[in-house]
Write an enzyme that holds these catalytic residues in place. Sequence first.
Site, PDB file in Angstrom:
ATOM      1  N   CYS A 262       0.872  -1.288  -0.195  1.00  0.00           N
ATOM      2  CA  CYS A 262       0.150   0.238   0.367  1.00  0.00           C
ATOM      3  C   CYS A 262       1.164   1.333   0.069  1.00  0.00           C
ATOM      4  CB  CYS A 262      -1.680  -0.051   1.189  1.00  0.00           C
ATOM      5  SG  CYS A 262      -0.299   0.119   2.601  1.00  0.00           S
ATOM      6  N   ARG A 290      -5.743   4.494  -6.697  1.00  0.00           N
ATOM      7  CA  ARG A 290      -5.739   4.831  -5.556  1.00  0.00           C
ATOM      8  C   ARG A 290      -6.895   6.148  -6.125  1.00  0.00           C
ATOM      9  NH1 ARG A 290      -4.299   5.103  -0.112  1.00  0.00           N
ATOM     10  NH2 ARG A 290      -6.127   5.989  -0.066  1.00  0.00           N
TER      11      ARG A 290
HETATM   12  N1  NVA Z   1      -0.785   0.525   8.899  1.00  0.00           N
HETATM   13  C1  NVA Z   1      -0.283   1.690   7.651  1.00  0.00           C
HETATM   14  C2  NVA Z   1      -0.364   1.804   6.288  1.00  0.00           C
HETATM   15  C3  NVA Z   1      -0.183   3.208   5.358  1.00  0.00           C
HETATM   16  C4  NVA Z   1      -1.003   2.992   5.361  1.00  0.00           C
HETATM   17  C5  NVA Z   1      -1.075   2.699   8.940  1.00  0.00           C
HETATM   18  O1  NVA Z   1      -1.431   2.579   9.718  1.00  0.00           O
HETATM   19  O2  NVA Z   1       0.564   3.665   9.386  1.00  0.00           O
HETATM   20  N1   CP Z   2      -0.995   3.596   1.464  1.00  0.00           N
HETATM   21  C1   CP Z   2      -2.202   4.806   1.901  1.00  0.00           C
HETATM   22  O1   CP Z   2      -2.747   4.793   2.380  1.00  0.00           O
HETATM   23  O2   CP Z   2      -0.627   6.209   1.739  1.00  0.00           O
HETATM   24  P1   CP Z   2      -0.677   7.496   2.326  1.00  0.00           P
HETATM   25  O3   CP Z   2      -0.858   7.107   3.592  1.00  0.00           O
HETATM   26  O4   CP Z   2       0.721   7.867   1.722  1.00  0.00           O
HETATM   27  O5   CP Z   2      -1.773   8.075   2.124  1.00  0.00           O
END
Ligand code: NVA
Ligand code: CP
Length: 307
Positions: A262, A290
């Site tokens: 992600c 996205r």
């Molecule tokens: N598990 C991560 C996802 C970031 C897109 C977080 O919550 O920081």
């Molecule tokens: N994957 C994701 O949600 O990235 P950001 O934290 O950069 O929005």
Amino acid sequence: MRHFLSLKDFEKTEILEMITLAQQIKAETKAKNFKPYMDKQTLGMIFEKSSTRTRVSFETGIYQLGGVGLFLSSNDIQLGRGEPMKDTSRVISRMVDMVMIRTFEQSKLEEFAAYSKVPVINGLTDSYHPVQLMTDYLTIIEFGITNPVVAYVGDGNNMAHSWLMLSAKLGFELRVATPKGYECDKSIVKEALEFAKVSGAKISFSNDPQIAVKDCNVVTTDTWVSMGQEDEKEIRLKAFDGYIVDESLMSLAQKEAIFLHCLPAYRGYEVSEETFEKHAEAIFSEAENRLHAQKGIMVWLDQHRQD
Ligand code: NVA
Ligand code: CP
């Protein structure tokens, strides 16, 4: 009116409708045919945590749909100085047409939604990241995988929980490998397994990445230190030793398996530089998606305001 707070609130057919809309609008966007599906609408975007992809994709997405995005960092709005979520909701939702929130507890998002006059979208909470999973599913389809067998290797966090819900709703196989002590939330697992009984999804858990990855066609992971867990960094890095997705682990998957992330990715921790770069095309298609997947979600919610 429907909110998009977790995939558990949606039927398989509804999830697939949003994906189909995303594919259709993506094709139109690629042909520079920007149809005003959300003409003059405003999307409020509340961020209590950092973001690159979520902010850029929602802001660009609503603009391409004929509307405008308002970036509202909690550092800049009164929410950050203690104005209650329910008051913030009752104010903002009288002025905008849709709201996206990135916050900490799922309950804060739910509180906002309970008081909102307009649809609310989860842009990530500690529990779930459902817009990312819609994106990941769109990417899996685009890469020609019709029968996904997904291995999630790493932290039993918001991404793992969202994979659980997607698999449980759509009915594909998911194998989750987490270190001891970092397993998924028990109540979310219980709920997902109930949905899986209906969809026929095969969902398994282990503390062994090799068991999870064996012969699968999608491998995915996430950071070992999510936003808000910075103080636990040292202890987490030790606990996740052995959970890196590298070429040795990938060699157990099907030859044509794709690797998704992600992002942001931390090379040398949850994924090796070599594996990351080898799968860069899938990873950055996923990042681009996205934009497209979220248009599908926003337009679907807009079309279901009367529900
Ligand atoms: N598990 C991560 C996802 C970031 C897109 C977080 O919550 O920081
Ligand atoms: N994957 C994701 O949600 O990235 P950001 O934290 O950069 O929005």
